[in-house]
Write an enzyme that holds these catalytic residues in place. Sequence first.
Site, PDB file in Angstrom:
ATOM      1  N   THR A 263       0.851  -1.192   0.000  1.00 49.19           N
ATOM      2  CA  THR A 263       0.000   0.000   0.000  1.00 49.19           C
ATOM      3  C   THR A 263       0.881   1.234   0.000  1.00 49.19           C
ATOM      4  O   THR A 263       1.922   1.266   0.648  1.00 49.19           O
ATOM      5  CB  THR A 263      -0.952  -0.003   1.217  1.00 49.19           C
ATOM      6  OG1 THR A 263      -1.834  -1.114   1.104  1.00 49.19           O
ATOM      7  CG2 THR A 263      -1.797   1.265   1.282  1.00 49.19           C
ATOM      8  N   PHE A 265       1.132   5.199   0.884  1.00 49.57           N
ATOM      9  CA  PHE A 265       0.538   6.196   1.761  1.00 49.57           C
ATOM     10  C   PHE A 265       1.109   7.563   1.389  1.00 49.57           C
ATOM     11  O   PHE A 265       2.248   7.651   0.918  1.00 49.57           O
ATOM     12  CB  PHE A 265       0.882   5.898   3.227  1.00 49.57           C
ATOM     13  CG  PHE A 265       0.350   4.581   3.712  1.00 49.57           C
ATOM     14  CD1 PHE A 265      -0.857   4.509   4.389  1.00 49.57           C
ATOM     15  CD2 PHE A 265       1.050   3.404   3.474  1.00 49.57           C
ATOM     16  CE1 PHE A 265      -1.357   3.290   4.826  1.00 49.57           C
ATOM     17  CE2 PHE A 265       0.560   2.180   3.908  1.00 49.57           C
ATOM     18  CZ  PHE A 265      -0.640   2.124   4.575  1.00 49.57           C
TER      19      PHE A 265
END
Length: 363
Positions: A263, A265
């Site tokens: 992921t 960010f």
Amino acid sequence: MTDSPTNLDSLRERIDSLDNEILRLISARAECAKQVAEVKTKSDPGAVFYRPEREAQVLRRIMELNPGPLNSEEMARLFREIMSACLALEQPTKVAYLGPEGTFTQQAALKHFGESAVSMPMAAIDEVFREVEAGAVNYGVVPVENSTEGVVSHTLDSFMDSSIRICGEVVLRIHHHLLVADTTLRDKVSRVYSHPQSLAQCRKWLDAHYPRAERVPVSSNAEAARMIKSEWHSAAIAGDMAAKLYGLEKVAEKIEDRPDNSTRFLIIGSQHVPMSGEDKTSIVVAMRNQPGALHDLLEPFHRHSIDLTRLETRPSRTGVWNYVFFIDFKGHVDEPRVAAVLEEVRLRASEVKVLGSYPVGVL
Ligand SMILES: C=C(O[C@@H]1C=C(C(=O)O)C=C[C@H]1O)C(=O)O
């Protein structure tokens, strides 16, 4: 080399004397950082202490110079913590993140700012934006895209009506585990709690191992971990931080369907970040609804050989903006070729907003 006591003693003596040296050097470094703070305050009373571009350069240099045997990422992590402690001497950095405690976003915040930052959990993405905008915290950390599930649209939407800038990015490898409490009856698990994205990222594994269990989406993995403490027939999918925070046991580790699951960010704040030497820029562009609009928009990037790293379309929320594109590309707004492209894009688009230029994630 034998493992004789004398040999061990002399090695430990050597380690002690090396530690003395490391201690002296880290202290000298911290003194320097304190002086940097004085210089910064003298030249500008409202000075910003945290310098993402400088930190990226320090880490990249360390990784390049690293002679081993520690691998470069490990070495950079150690320096990350040294810098974090030095920065805290200048000014403690307050960071809001999408909570609750134990989420991957908290892990990303710690990875980026180190353990000396003060991190505060927020209940929703727009709350993180609000805290940063209000000046209650210095920075915010929000998820923006996952390699399996795609974009976190809520984060992109929050940029549309905010003056917040992107100051950095951090990419985290996401490992999900199936967790139970000590009171859970493991062979009677009929319900699995997790964040919808996590449930989606473990879909195949769940189909194979728990085909009949009800999948219950909740607001975060950490919330899932908290909930199963009081339900004997439920398990949760969450990461290491949540497992540790709630004292849960891993029934199965790394159950994500794709081993490269990660992921990205964003670090959000209000400062303009100067060039670090390896940077990315994020913009949002509104185009009129006409044939060839996307082609017109992308053509200048191609002509100037600028690398696009992401292109995302979102429905416009106002009548004026028909198409809204989020574009990430390699380069910094202070580079002439990037400025030239933006100039051309401005001529073709109905609205262009630069969300920020920032160092490509190092760790
Ligand atoms: C020391 C400085 O301030 C902070 C601390 C840094 C460090 O410890 O190396 C680097 C950048 C800043 O976040 C600086 O700006 O050089």
